[in-house]
Structure formats: structure tokens, C-alpha cells
Design a protein around this motif. Sequence first.
Motif, short mmCIF file in Angstrom:
data_model
loop_
_atom_site.label_atom_id
_atom_site.label_comp_id
_atom_site.label_asym_id
_atom_site.label_seq_id
_atom_site.Cartn_x
_atom_site.Cartn_y
_atom_site.Cartn_z
N CYS A 196 0.39 -1.32 -0.07
CA CYS A 196 0.53 0.13 0.00
C CYS A 196 1.41 1.45 0.11
O CYS A 196 0.66 2.06 -0.96
N GLN A 197 1.61 0.75 0.81
CA GLN A 197 2.81 2.38 0.92
C GLN A 197 3.29 2.65 -0.41
O GLN A 197 3.67 3.90 -1.27
N ALA A 198 3.94 1.21 -1.47
CA ALA A 198 4.61 1.90 -2.26
C ALA A 198 3.69 1.86 -3.74
O ALA A 198 3.93 2.84 -4.35
N VAL A 199 2.16 1.37 -3.20
CA VAL A 199 1.64 1.78 -4.39
C VAL A 199 0.71 2.69 -4.46
O VAL A 199 0.65 3.90 -5.27
N LEU A 200 0.13 2.81 -3.23
CA LEU A 200 -1.33 4.47 -2.91
C LEU A 200 0.26 5.02 -1.96
O LEU A 200 -1.29 6.11 -1.97
N GLY A 201 0.97 4.89 -1.42
CA GLY A 201 1.39 6.20 -0.37
C GLY A 201 1.13 6.83 0.68
O GLY A 201 1.07 7.57 0.17
N LYS A 202 0.11 5.65 1.10
CA LYS A 202 -0.33 5.27 2.51
C LYS A 202 -0.50 4.15 3.18
O LYS A 202 -0.38 3.04 2.18
N ARG A 203 -0.66 3.62 4.39
CA ARG A 203 -0.58 2.67 4.94
C ARG A 203 -2.03 2.34 6.33
O ARG A 203 -2.89 3.55 6.14
N GLY A 204 -1.93 1.50 6.63
CA GLY A 204 -2.51 1.61 7.67
C GLY A 204 -3.80 0.51 6.76
O GLY A 204 -5.38 0.91 6.88
N ILE A 205 -3.19 -0.81 6.82
CA ILE A 205 -3.84 -1.59 6.55
C ILE A 205 -5.06 -1.70 6.63
O ILE A 205 -6.50 -2.32 5.98
N THR A 206 -5.25 -2.08 8.14
CA THR A 206 -6.65 -2.47 8.94
C THR A 206 -8.03 -2.01 8.08
O THR A 206 -9.47 -1.60 7.91
#
Length: 261
Positions: A205-215
Motif C-alpha cells: 500500500c505504501q509503494a502503490v498508494l503512498g499510504k499505510r494503515g491496512i486495517t
Amino acid sequence: MESQLDYHTAKALLEWQVEFGVTETISDVPVNRFEVAPEPKAKPVLVAAAQARAAPVRPMHPAPVEVDGTVLARAASAGAHDIAALKVAMAGFEACELKRGARNLVFADGTPGARVMVIGEAPGREEDRDGLPFVGAAGQLLDKMLGAIDLSRTENAYLTNVLPWRPPQNREATPEEIAMLLPFLERHVTLAKPDFLVLMGNVACQAVLGKRGITRLRGEWDEAMGLPVLPMFHPAYLLRNPEKKREAWADLLSLKVRLRD
Ligand code: URA
């Protein structure tokens, strides 16, 4: 020697001498120049040391130029016009330190051109050993998850990772590593031409969307790299937290619906 002359006489004599061109006064006692100590000369070693301090330091070689790994990765990936060429370009990429600690490049597995492209984090021990993504315990669970919605890497799913080399001690990818290797992932997606991206866990998510917080992100369709993107719990996380499989199942069903539509 005390002067015998009065002030006015001395002044008149002085002016008379000046009129005659006297420019220098000499004492009335002669100076023996042979006895005068010569001016001390600066010691050569001190002069050399002083010059060395004053002179700019010239390096023997030009200073090494800082190379931006992301720029190199973008150039290397741009020159790859098919997936095989991209693999060759990544295998020859020397700017990432991870490569030196890894046994193998872990490029991809499955069916290039499949409608679903799954993006994981990085190879673990088994993947590093075999040179293929998702072959360990998490990979076996992933195969079962895909199978549950009639997907399989041998027919209609394509798998890769954000990092193609195993990080030491399986540590998480750093933001710098992700940024450096992102051009390869972007090119990989462009060349594989999937219809959907499935992002496994926070690093993807960090790489592709530029954001984290998978929950928070999981199950919410997003868009990136010009494609619909589905973030999901990573299968390794599901192995540690089996109670979360219910949510993963819901996300798989949402992918299945998209594939059918
Ligand atoms: N975890 C990943 O994210 N990728 C793999 O290839 C294996 C485990």
C-alpha cells in the motif's frame, strides 16, 4: 652625546641640510655593519608548513558523485520493452544494497497478462532460496485464497513483490528502498497489463498508494497506476491472526464480483 647647539641654530642647520637634499639622518656614532646580526630567515620547513596551510587542498581523485538510485532505476526500467527485458534490467541493477545480501532475484511468478496482479512485500527465506515469490507458508495460504475465487498462479494470476531482494533478517522495507525500486514495479505493471491490482499488506500500500494503515484501507477499492486497486491483509498476517480471515474472504468476494462484471 649632548647637543651644544641652541634650538634655533640646530633648526637652521637642519633646514640647510634638507635644502641640500639630505633625505636620511644618520647617527653620530658609526655603525659597524659587519657586527650587525643578519635578519633571521624563516626556516624553510616553517614556510612549507605555512604554504600548506594556506594552499587549497587538492584531492588526488575527484569526489565521488552521489548517484540517485531511483533515477537509475527509472532509466533502467524505461529501457525494458517486455517483461523478460525488465527481469534482465533488474538483475543487472547494482544501486540497491539488498541485492548484495540476497541469494536470488525474486522477480515474479504466475501468468503475465493475467487480469489479476498480486503485489506482496518482499521475498522471505524460501523465496530467496527459490527465486520465486510466495513459495513459503504465506504463499501457500495465498494460493488457497486465490483458489477460493477460481484464481491460480498457473492460469490467471500474476504475482510479484515491491522488493525483488530479501531484506536482511526479513526486516521491513525502508522508505528509501521502496522509493528506489518503485520505477521497476511501475514498469512491471505497465508491461503485465493487469485489469486489477491486489495489494498485500502495508508495504505494498505504501509503494502503490503512498499510504499505510491496512486495517482501514483493506476492502476499500482505490485507484493507482491507472488501475482499480484492492488492499488486503497480507497472508503472513492472516497466518498470525486467523480471526481476520473473515475480512480477507469478504475482500476476495469483492474481487470476484469485479472480475465477473
Ligand atoms: N511475503 C511477501 O510479501 N512476498 C513473498 O514473496 C513472500 C512472502
